[in-house]
Motif scaffolding. Sequence first.
Motif, PDB file in Angstrom:
ATOM      1  N   ASP A 212       2.059   3.669   3.278  1.00  0.00           N
ATOM      2  CA  ASP A 212       1.017   4.604   2.866  1.00  0.00           C
ATOM      3  C   ASP A 212       1.003   5.903   3.665  1.00  0.00           C
ATOM      4  O   ASP A 212      -0.043   6.539   3.818  1.00  0.00           O
ATOM      5  CB  ASP A 212      -0.362   3.932   2.912  1.00  0.00           C
ATOM      6  CG  ASP A 212      -0.636   3.178   4.205  1.00  0.00           C
ATOM      7  OD1 ASP A 212       0.316   2.883   4.951  1.00  0.00           O
ATOM      8  OD2 ASP A 212      -1.813   2.874   4.476  1.00  0.00           O
TER       9      ASP A 212
ATOM     10  N   GLY B 165       2.600  -1.688   4.693  1.00  0.00           N
ATOM     11  CA  GLY B 165       2.040  -0.347   4.812  1.00  0.00           C
ATOM     12  C   GLY B 165       3.112   0.699   4.565  1.00  0.00           C
ATOM     13  O   GLY B 165       3.902   1.020   5.449  1.00  0.00           O
TER      14      GLY B 165
ATOM     15  N   CYS C 121       0.853  -1.192   0.000  1.00  0.00           N
ATOM     16  CA  CYS C 121       0.000   0.000   0.000  1.00  0.00           C
ATOM     17  C   CYS C 121       0.889   1.241   0.000  1.00  0.00           C
ATOM     18  O   CYS C 121       1.600   1.491   0.973  1.00  0.00           O
ATOM     19  CB  CYS C 121      -0.899   0.010   1.234  1.00  0.00           C
ATOM     20  SG  CYS C 121      -2.066  -1.343   1.292  1.00  0.00           S
ATOM     21  N   GLY C 122       0.843   1.991  -1.077  1.00  0.00           N
ATOM     22  CA  GLY C 122       1.618   3.215  -1.178  1.00  0.00           C
ATOM     23  C   GLY C 122       2.725   3.103  -2.207  1.00  0.00           C
ATOM     24  O   GLY C 122       3.638   2.285  -2.061  1.00  0.00           O
TER      25      GLY C 122
ATOM     26  N   LEU D  75       5.263  -2.208   8.471  1.00  0.00           N
ATOM     27  CA  LEU D  75       5.195  -0.777   8.206  1.00  0.00           C
ATOM     28  C   LEU D  75       6.578  -0.287   7.783  1.00  0.00           C
ATOM     29  O   LEU D  75       7.592  -0.734   8.313  1.00  0.00           O
ATOM     30  CB  LEU D  75       4.766  -0.002   9.452  1.00  0.00           C
ATOM     31  CG  LEU D  75       3.418  -0.350  10.084  1.00  0.00           C
ATOM     32  CD1 LEU D  75       3.219   0.464  11.355  1.00  0.00           C
ATOM     33  CD2 LEU D  75       2.279  -0.111   9.104  1.00  0.00           C
TER      34      LEU D  75
ATOM     35  N   ALA E 161       4.815   5.881   7.355  1.00  0.00           N
ATOM     36  CA  ALA E 161       3.819   5.152   8.147  1.00  0.00           C
ATOM     37  C   ALA E 161       4.406   4.690   9.465  1.00  0.00           C
ATOM     38  O   ALA E 161       3.692   4.543  10.460  1.00  0.00           O
ATOM     39  CB  ALA E 161       3.283   3.960   7.363  1.00  0.00           C
TER      40      ALA E 161
ATOM     41  N   ASP F  27      -2.234   2.389  -4.816  1.00  0.00           N
ATOM     42  CA  ASP F  27      -1.949   3.792  -4.497  1.00  0.00           C
ATOM     43  C   ASP F  27      -3.102   4.659  -4.976  1.00  0.00           C
ATOM     44  O   ASP F  27      -3.668   4.423  -6.048  1.00  0.00           O
ATOM     45  CB  ASP F  27      -0.649   4.250  -5.169  1.00  0.00           C
ATOM     46  CG  ASP F  27      -0.182   5.603  -4.659  1.00  0.00           C
ATOM     47  OD1 ASP F  27       0.539   5.641  -3.641  1.00  0.00           O
ATOM     48  OD2 ASP F  27      -0.546   6.628  -5.260  1.00  0.00           O
TER      49      ASP F  27
ATOM     50  N   ARG G 113      -1.479   1.100   9.224  1.00  0.00           N
ATOM     51  CA  ARG G 113      -1.106   1.278  10.639  1.00  0.00           C
ATOM     52  C   ARG G 113      -2.337   1.279  11.531  1.00  0.00           C
ATOM     53  O   ARG G 113      -2.287   0.811  12.680  1.00  0.00           O
ATOM     54  CB  ARG G 113      -0.320   2.580  10.804  1.00  0.00           C
ATOM     55  CG  ARG G 113       0.305   2.753  12.194  1.00  0.00           C
ATOM     56  CD  ARG G 113       1.025   4.079  12.306  1.00  0.00           C
ATOM     57  NE  ARG G 113       0.124   5.199  12.203  1.00  0.00           N
ATOM     58  CZ  ARG G 113       0.328   6.261  11.403  1.00  0.00           C
ATOM     59  NH1 ARG G 113       1.398   6.329  10.637  1.00  0.00           N
ATOM     60  NH2 ARG G 113      -0.553   7.242  11.354  1.00  0.00           N
TER      61      ARG G 113
ATOM     62  N   SER H  49      -1.580   6.511   7.665  1.00  0.00           N
ATOM     63  CA  SER H  49      -1.614   5.138   7.170  1.00  0.00           C
ATOM     64  C   SER H  49      -2.863   4.371   7.588  1.00  0.00           C
ATOM     65  O   SER H  49      -3.168   4.227   8.773  1.00  0.00           O
ATOM     66  CB  SER H  49      -0.364   4.403   7.666  1.00  0.00           C
ATOM     67  OG  SER H  49      -0.441   3.027   7.415  1.00  0.00           O
TER      68      SER H  49
END
Length: 549
Positions: free
Chosen positions: A217, A215, A47-48, A354, A358, A78, A224, A221
């Motif tokens: 992001d 994560g 993610c991100g 993470l 994040a 994203d 998170r 986040s």
Amino acid sequence: VPVPEGCPRILKNASEELMAPRLSVMDVTPTTSEALSPKQPLHVIVCGAGPGGLLCAINLLRRNIDGQPPRFTVELLDGGEDFGALDAAGLQRKRSWMIGLAWPGLRAIRRVPGLYEGYVSKVGVQVRRLALYLGSRKILSSSGEANTDAENYLVDRNFIVHALARYLNETFGASKQLTVRYQTKVQYVDADARRVLTRERDGTEAYRPYDLLVGADGVRSAVRAALVANHRDFQCAVSDIFERFKAVLIELPEGVEDECMHVFPSCMPAMNGIGLVAEGGRINISIGHRCHAPCDDALRSDDASVVAAYLRQHFKAIPLPYDEVAAKWVAQPWNSTTMVHCSAYHSERLRIALLGDAAHATSPSIGMGMNHALGDAAALDDLIDAHADDIPRALAAYSAARVKEGHALTDMADLIQSYDGAQNLLMTLRQVGRSVLHSLLPSHVAPEPYLAIANGMKLSTAYAELERMGRIQAIRATNAAIKKRHFAQATGMLPPPPAARPLRRALAALIVAAVSIGCAMLIMGKGGPLPPPLPPPLPPPVKRFLGVF
């Protein structure tokens, strides 16, 4: 009955193979059957698509070996657009913040063959010199050499994203092991079912399962949030950096060095600045102040002519196109960034890791935020390799290795200076004194920690040295009290502070200038070889001055 595919056999010769007992389907228990079946690839959702997330996706896909069953499939999510698909003109419209790539980020990128040379090196500027301005006087020094720990490379954050995304697209775009979903936001992590709920730009929602969720992001986040909701022992703090700044991009003024980092300590009352040269003969100038010490009202004006007149009167470091700078200044709001502290960077039960903002968003004061996001991606890849794709063990080792570095990063960046002028001046004198004595007695005096991290010292090691000196504890107590008082005054819990008297304000400006110059000199210095962690003791008077306890 043939031996089931994947059954391990160690045979010495052909006759032994003929005589070897064969396993029938009836002899295979469910557990053994599962072990002997072709291993399914581990599906990772990243993610991100920022620097850390993109490098993580690249590293995972590189673990697959041509001609063998894939070990990992990657799904990249994203909410923005694919920066790797932008042409030169489109990329220029996506400019964000200029940042400095240092050894943690450069090492992480150079682990991938061809990534730096073919992509990243094309979008930034190699720093070869550093310039410190005392009013209009300039002091030049050389920067770290390329391919050393002291190397510096200036680049726009979104240009790094472009370079990494372009590498991902060109190297793995046709691979069945990569699925890319831009314009897709993560709404919620269903940790019990190990799936994420996503929403595309047209409103379409879908659950997407994962074996590992990364994560990357950012400070808000959604990944998170799953750790916050599912682990009572997980601690997370999100806070402001207590500074406000603006940044403008202009053509490099005549006579101003390119391939150079420009430092503007106390360039205007209550203001410090830095100029980072960009590609194409331009420079990004950022100038800001701390929240409890606001700048003059003229810089808060919405009238560009008022701002231009103020800049002409007070900014003496380099010649500026004052009207252009003022127009860009009033066209933007005051900016700030966020700090994040997390007690862990993973969950074995939820299969979550993470990285980047994040996990440890930080103040830009020491320029290591994106560097350590890239370092996170490299560390995770190394640990997955070290633990032979055993994800639970790799995740636990990842937190053990990176949490201390992330906390050292955010604390050292936040506490690089005291908000109290007198204390800051004393700390700066100690820093300068330590640097001078280290250059004279390197076997007896440890280097200044903030200088040593620029030459390859781990942040956690530098933090431990600052703690040993007592500097971190002293500055933390002072800054926390000032932040608390500022909040109480801003919210009306306490009356506002009295207006500063001219003499007191002049004295404060001198202290800020002295402190800023001292810190800039430290930043521009070149550290020598790192000494032993515990150097021989110094005489008590010297110890008291340097703060070595």
